[in-house]
Write a protein that holds these residues in place. Sequence first.
Motif, mmCIF file in Angstrom:
data_model
loop_
_atom_site.group_PDB
_atom_site.id
_atom_site.type_symbol
_atom_site.label_atom_id
_atom_site.label_comp_id
_atom_site.label_asym_id
_atom_site.label_seq_id
_atom_site.Cartn_x
_atom_site.Cartn_y
_atom_site.Cartn_z
ATOM 1 N N MET A 47 4.323 1.659 1.839
ATOM 2 C CA MET A 47 5.277 2.550 1.186
ATOM 3 C C MET A 47 4.845 3.961 1.586
ATOM 4 S SD MET A 47 6.533 -0.012 -0.216
ATOM 5 C CE MET A 47 7.942 0.927 -0.724
ATOM 6 N N ILE A 48 5.640 4.569 2.421
ATOM 7 C CA ILE A 48 5.200 5.849 2.991
ATOM 8 C C ILE A 48 5.930 7.006 2.315
ATOM 9 C CG2 ILE A 48 4.854 7.114 5.143
ATOM 10 C CD1 ILE A 48 5.306 4.343 6.552
ATOM 11 N N LEU B 88 -0.074 11.530 -6.067
ATOM 12 C CA LEU B 88 -1.164 10.722 -5.507
ATOM 13 C C LEU B 88 -1.439 9.471 -6.326
ATOM 14 C CD1 LEU B 88 -3.716 13.555 -4.613
ATOM 15 C CD2 LEU B 88 -2.061 12.474 -3.118
ATOM 16 N N LYS B 89 -0.928 9.460 -7.572
ATOM 17 C CA LYS B 89 -1.199 8.321 -8.457
ATOM 18 C C LYS B 89 -0.699 7.021 -7.814
ATOM 19 C CE LYS B 89 -1.676 7.088 -13.126
ATOM 20 N NZ LYS B 89 -1.912 7.607 -14.445
ATOM 21 N N GLY B 90 -1.563 6.025 -7.771
ATOM 22 C CA GLY B 90 -1.196 4.725 -7.197
ATOM 23 C C GLY B 90 -1.319 4.695 -5.690
ATOM 24 N N SER B 91 -1.740 5.815 -5.083
ATOM 25 C CA SER B 91 -1.855 5.831 -3.622
ATOM 26 C C SER B 91 -3.153 5.185 -3.166
ATOM 27 C CB SER B 91 -1.876 7.265 -3.094
ATOM 28 O OG SER B 91 -0.757 7.936 -3.535
ATOM 29 N N SER B 92 -3.085 4.577 -2.005
ATOM 30 C CA SER B 92 -4.292 4.002 -1.412
ATOM 31 C C SER B 92 -4.822 4.901 -0.318
ATOM 32 C CB SER B 92 -3.974 2.640 -0.799
ATOM 33 O OG SER B 92 -3.340 1.822 -1.736
ATOM 34 N N GLY B 93 -3.899 5.568 0.364
ATOM 35 C CA GLY B 93 -4.327 6.391 1.491
ATOM 36 C C GLY B 93 -3.524 7.666 1.596
ATOM 37 N N ILE B 94 -4.127 8.608 2.259
ATOM 38 C CA ILE B 94 -3.447 9.886 2.426
ATOM 39 C C ILE B 94 -3.629 10.339 3.882
ATOM 40 C CG2 ILE B 94 -5.466 11.207 1.608
ATOM 41 C CD1 ILE B 94 -3.446 13.039 0.190
ATOM 42 N N ILE B 95 -2.528 10.785 4.467
ATOM 43 C CA ILE B 95 -2.605 11.253 5.851
ATOM 44 C C ILE B 95 -2.315 12.759 5.837
ATOM 45 C CG2 ILE B 95 -1.722 11.021 8.207
ATOM 46 C CD1 ILE B 95 -0.762 8.213 7.502
ATOM 47 N N LYS C 279 0.826 -1.205 0.000
ATOM 48 C CA LYS C 279 0.000 0.000 0.000
ATOM 49 C C LYS C 279 0.863 1.260 0.000
ATOM 50 C CE LYS C 279 -3.933 -2.097 0.209
ATOM 51 N NZ LYS C 279 -4.804 -2.083 -0.991
ATOM 52 N N LYS C 280 0.500 2.158 -0.867
ATOM 53 C CA LYS C 280 1.208 3.447 -0.911
ATOM 54 C C LYS C 280 0.400 4.483 -0.117
ATOM 55 C CE LYS C 280 2.401 7.095 -4.248
ATOM 56 N NZ LYS C 280 2.480 7.449 -5.678
ATOM 57 N N ILE C 281 1.081 5.063 0.844
ATOM 58 C CA ILE C 281 0.436 6.097 1.671
ATOM 59 C C ILE C 281 1.219 7.395 1.499
ATOM 60 C CG2 ILE C 281 -0.029 6.820 4.043
ATOM 61 C CD1 ILE C 281 -0.208 3.919 4.817
ATOM 62 N N ILE C 282 0.494 8.474 1.399
ATOM 63 C CA ILE C 282 1.167 9.768 1.258
ATOM 64 C C ILE C 282 0.880 10.650 2.463
ATOM 65 C CG2 ILE C 282 1.060 11.929 -0.048
ATOM 66 C CD1 ILE C 282 1.438 10.524 -2.483
ATOM 67 N N LEU C 283 1.930 11.278 2.963
ATOM 68 C CA LEU C 283 1.751 12.251 4.048
ATOM 69 C C LEU C 283 1.833 13.646 3.470
ATOM 70 C CD1 LEU C 283 2.507 9.697 5.781
ATOM 71 C CD2 LEU C 283 3.475 11.300 7.413
ATOM 72 N N ILE C 284 0.798 14.412 3.709
ATOM 73 C CA ILE C 284 0.847 15.806 3.250
ATOM 74 C C ILE C 284 0.586 16.746 4.430
ATOM 75 C CG2 ILE C 284 0.204 15.301 0.864
ATOM 76 C CD1 ILE C 284 -2.624 16.403 1.528
ATOM 77 N N GLY C 285 1.041 17.940 4.272
ATOM 78 C CA GLY C 285 0.853 18.928 5.346
ATOM 79 C C GLY C 285 1.755 20.119 5.119
#
Lengths: 348, 165
Positions: B57-58, B75-82, B6-12
Amino acid sequence: MKSSNAFRFIFDNDGIIYFAEAPFYNPASEKKIDEYFPIFSDQTTYDTWVNKPIHPYEFEINDRNYFVDINLDHIKKNGQRYYDLVLVDKSNHYLKFQAERTEKNNYKISNERMLEMNHRLKSKIEQLDEILQYVVGNEVKSPIGSIRSTLQVLDDSKNLNASQTQLIKISIEELSRIENIISAVYELQMFSNSKSFEQTYYCSFNEILEDTKETLISSVDFEIAFDINDQNQYFVNKFHFTKILQSLIKYLASFPLKYVHEVIIKNLKTEDRTCGLLIESKADYLSSNLNTSDSIKSLKSKEQDFNLMIAKKLSKLYGGTVSVNDDNPLATSIKLDFKNLLVKKSIS
Amino acid sequence: MHEVRKKIILIGSVGVGKTSLIRRFVHQEFTDEYHSTIGVRVDKKTITLDDTKVHLMIWDLAGEILQNKAYQAYLKGSSGIIGIFDVTRPASYQLINESLQNVKGSQELLSIMVGNKIDLLDETTDIHGYDCEYFTSAKTGENVEEMFNLIAQKLVKKDEKFKRI
């Protein structure tokens, strides 16, 4: 495309590496591309990055941190499609950039925190303002007035002994004093809400005195004279200064048992003083039968808190002091002293 | 036991502690010294949830990327976003709240909101106005593991639901 500070990898759709030029590459390890660069861990997104810049990209290998620019392209060999990855090592450049950006962001972060702190302080002040408005409002003032009236009725009934009468008199005086203080705080509160320092500008004492006289005409029945020889312009809020002078004049006029027939306002001139005013009153006793000097001194405290308090509080906003000389009740004077007013010297 | 990636992206916004949260979760490390993230960094961590091994995969994106549309490409291919914000900086909450709403509108992503740096809170700070799933501290480690586990669980559940349909 390749330069001496670049690394190159050729891999297939499954991430299997067929060719590599990089000091950290170990052909014996059989690692796939994502084990060197986790950014390529998702096969489905390889094509997303073809001929698109992803930079800078940061990765760590053998305890060393790299900042690189990435270039990914397709190549075809023997009818098979591969990915050609070139990573240009720009660690030195980006480390400098990182240091600059860190400094800039630190400012941004502390600025946002300060804004938040200001916001919280402002709401706290607004809350206090509401509390103060309640404390100095009629909800509190009315009961005090009622208690004072009740005590007055008791005092008038003549059914009390001497010590009880004395105690009641003291209580009435104290309550009057509290009422005056509340009124003064209330007036200051309303006043500071309606007139702020934003309305501050350069003006002369003559302008202030004219305003003071004009607004007092209807409420006093004595002469107000000026003896001002100061053409300087001071950076003050005219409304504040008018209020200071009005309050002090009212203070002088509110002495019981005497009749003020003239108030003279002079400017003080000394070498070390930025500016100052002297307000003098001339008065006569209301009745020649009274031992007036002592009577006035004994009564003045409960009658005058209000106006003097306003004048002192407002003067303090400008670093000013108010000194009262009432040794002679028929010629009371007040010295108003401001040592740090911003001044624009007159041309003459 | 089956495995998922799973690909997770952290944004902020900048300096909210995205990198620190990842370092705490992946390497159990924390440093008070702040270094702005430049561009993109990806870390891996595998966790086990019941009978599923989840390879996370963070992706850690520089705060500045959030300020332009370029981050949508990541975001492409991401499953979740924090979405991370700093509880001592309401401006960072507003920014991430709006960005997350935009992302939700354009992509079918599972997202959670996290308020970080709770170790910096004092008695005068009001955090009740923040609408988020977790309050964390990368410094003390409070709720960090729980927060990543939560999103992993949600992603696995989402997969199971999808399979059933």
